[in-house]
Design a protein around this motif. Sequence first.
Motif, PDB file in Angstrom:
ATOM      1  N   LEU A  73       0.892  -1.160   0.000  1.00  0.00           N
ATOM      2  CA  LEU A  73       0.000   0.000   0.000  1.00  0.00           C
ATOM      3  C   LEU A  73       0.926   1.204   0.000  1.00  0.00           C
ATOM      4  N   LEU A  74       1.148   1.766  -1.145  1.00  0.00           N
ATOM      5  CA  LEU A  74       2.168   2.792  -1.300  1.00  0.00           C
ATOM      6  C   LEU A  74       1.593   4.175  -1.080  1.00  0.00           C
ATOM      7  N   PHE A  75       2.124   4.857  -0.091  1.00  0.00           N
ATOM      8  CA  PHE A  75       1.745   6.236   0.179  1.00  0.00           C
ATOM      9  C   PHE A  75       2.933   7.114  -0.179  1.00  0.00           C
ATOM     10  N   PRO A  76       2.673   8.254  -0.824  1.00  0.00           N
ATOM     11  CA  PRO A  76       3.792   9.142  -1.127  1.00  0.00           C
ATOM     12  C   PRO A  76       4.363   9.728   0.162  1.00  0.00           C
ATOM     13  N   SER A  77       5.614  10.195   0.085  1.00  0.00           N
ATOM     14  CA  SER A  77       6.228  10.853   1.240  1.00  0.00           C
ATOM     15  C   SER A  77       5.386  12.068   1.610  1.00  0.00           C
ATOM     16  N   GLY A  78       5.119  12.247   2.863  1.00  0.00           N
ATOM     17  CA  GLY A  78       4.263  13.352   3.284  1.00  0.00           C
ATOM     18  C   GLY A  78       2.819  13.099   2.901  1.00  0.00           C
ATOM     19  N   VAL A  79       2.346  11.868   3.102  1.00  0.00           N
ATOM     20  CA  VAL A  79       0.998  11.473   2.708  1.00  0.00           C
ATOM     21  C   VAL A  79      -0.045  12.389   3.352  1.00  0.00           C
ATOM     22  N   GLU A  80      -1.039  12.754   2.555  1.00  0.00           N
ATOM     23  CA  GLU A  80      -2.139  13.554   3.091  1.00  0.00           C
ATOM     24  C   GLU A  80      -3.035  12.658   3.933  1.00  0.00           C
ATOM     25  N   PHE A  81      -3.618  13.237   4.981  1.00  0.00           N
ATOM     26  CA  PHE A  81      -4.523  12.474   5.811  1.00  0.00           C
ATOM     27  C   PHE A  81      -5.639  13.384   6.305  1.00  0.00           C
ATOM     28  N   ASP A  83      -7.777  14.104   9.740  1.00  0.00           N
ATOM     29  CA  ASP A  83      -7.816  13.891  11.185  1.00  0.00           C
ATOM     30  C   ASP A  83      -9.252  14.096  11.654  1.00  0.00           C
ATOM     31  N   ARG A  84      -9.925  12.993  11.993  1.00  0.00           N
ATOM     32  CA  ARG A  84     -11.321  13.084  12.408  1.00  0.00           C
ATOM     33  C   ARG A  84     -11.483  13.282  13.911  1.00  0.00           C
ATOM     34  N   THR A  85     -10.366  13.500  14.623  1.00  0.00           N
ATOM     35  CA  THR A  85     -10.499  13.847  16.040  1.00  0.00           C
ATOM     36  C   THR A  85     -10.815  15.328  16.185  1.00  0.00           C
ATOM     37  N   GLN A  86     -10.646  16.088  15.128  1.00  0.00           N
ATOM     38  CA  GLN A  86     -10.922  17.529  15.138  1.00  0.00           C
ATOM     39  C   GLN A  86     -12.342  17.782  14.640  1.00  0.00           C
ATOM     40  N   THR A  87     -12.955  18.851  15.124  1.00  0.00           N
ATOM     41  CA  THR A  87     -14.284  19.246  14.656  1.00  0.00           C
ATOM     42  C   THR A  87     -14.203  20.651  14.104  1.00  0.00           C
ATOM     43  N   PRO A  88     -14.410  20.859  12.813  1.00  0.00           N
ATOM     44  CA  PRO A  88     -14.586  19.823  11.789  1.00  0.00           C
ATOM     45  C   PRO A  88     -13.271  19.108  11.501  1.00  0.00           C
ATOM     46  N   ALA A  89     -13.375  17.986  10.783  1.00  0.00           N
ATOM     47  CA  ALA A  89     -12.185  17.199  10.457  1.00  0.00           C
ATOM     48  C   ALA A  89     -11.169  18.075   9.725  1.00  0.00           C
ATOM     49  N   GLN A  90      -9.896  17.861  10.023  1.00  0.00           N
ATOM     50  CA  GLN A  90      -8.818  18.663   9.438  1.00  0.00           C
ATOM     51  C   GLN A  90      -7.949  17.801   8.522  1.00  0.00           C
ATOM     52  N   ARG A  91      -7.445  18.434   7.481  1.00  0.00           N
ATOM     53  CA  ARG A  91      -6.496  17.767   6.588  1.00  0.00           C
ATOM     54  C   ARG A  91      -5.081  18.146   6.990  1.00  0.00           C
ATOM     55  N   GLY A  92      -4.151  17.249   6.776  1.00  0.00           N
ATOM     56  CA  GLY A  92      -2.760  17.528   7.083  1.00  0.00           C
ATOM     57  C   GLY A  92      -1.861  16.585   6.320  1.00  0.00           C
ATOM     58  N   LYS A  93      -0.590  16.607   6.644  1.00  0.00           N
ATOM     59  CA  LYS A  93       0.385  15.701   6.029  1.00  0.00           C
ATOM     60  C   LYS A  93       1.105  14.953   7.134  1.00  0.00           C
ATOM     61  N   MET A  94       1.371  13.683   6.886  1.00  0.00           N
ATOM     62  CA  MET A  94       2.038  12.852   7.868  1.00  0.00           C
ATOM     63  C   MET A  94       3.182  12.134   7.169  1.00  0.00           C
TER      64      MET A  94
END
Length: 162
Positions: A73-81, A83-94
């Motif tokens: 399951l290949l994810f690029p470096s700095g994969v976008e994700f 985060d559903r612990t935030q309200t509203p859900a937040q996007r980030g890089k991991m």
Amino acid sequence: VQYVLRDSDATRKMWPHHFRLLSTVSIDPKTRSLSSRLEVFNTGTEPLEFTGAIHSYYAVPSVDSTEVVFEGLLFPSGVEFIDRTQTPAQRGKMKMEDGGFRFTEETDTVLPKPLHTQGVVKLVSSHAPVTTVIQSSGGWEDVCLWNPYGDAKMGADSFVCV
């Protein structure tokens, strides 16, 4: 074991589509493996869009000693994700450290669309000689990771959801 859910007057009050959902779970004692399959069929004439989440909970000796390792399951470096612990859900890089992920805080994360969706996810623990292997044959585009890290009432130290 197979379970079937078909649309009805009651389901169409919540979701106005004609469908049949088939969930199959099987155990192979020779390979000591469990397989699950979820199929959705459009039984109507209108296009049907849906999402689904199969919440697979895996027992681990300790969440702190467990790494989720992605193979195939290949994810690029700095994969976008997401985060559903935030309200509203937040996007980030991991960043994936050597293709793996460790739970270090409460996590409810969606990793959208790996570059290649056929592969395995391994749960590797430094406290156990057995590695749990989760194999994907494709079809679902996202990988979800969940653990209520630190919540002893939920037994957070003893499971991960992938």
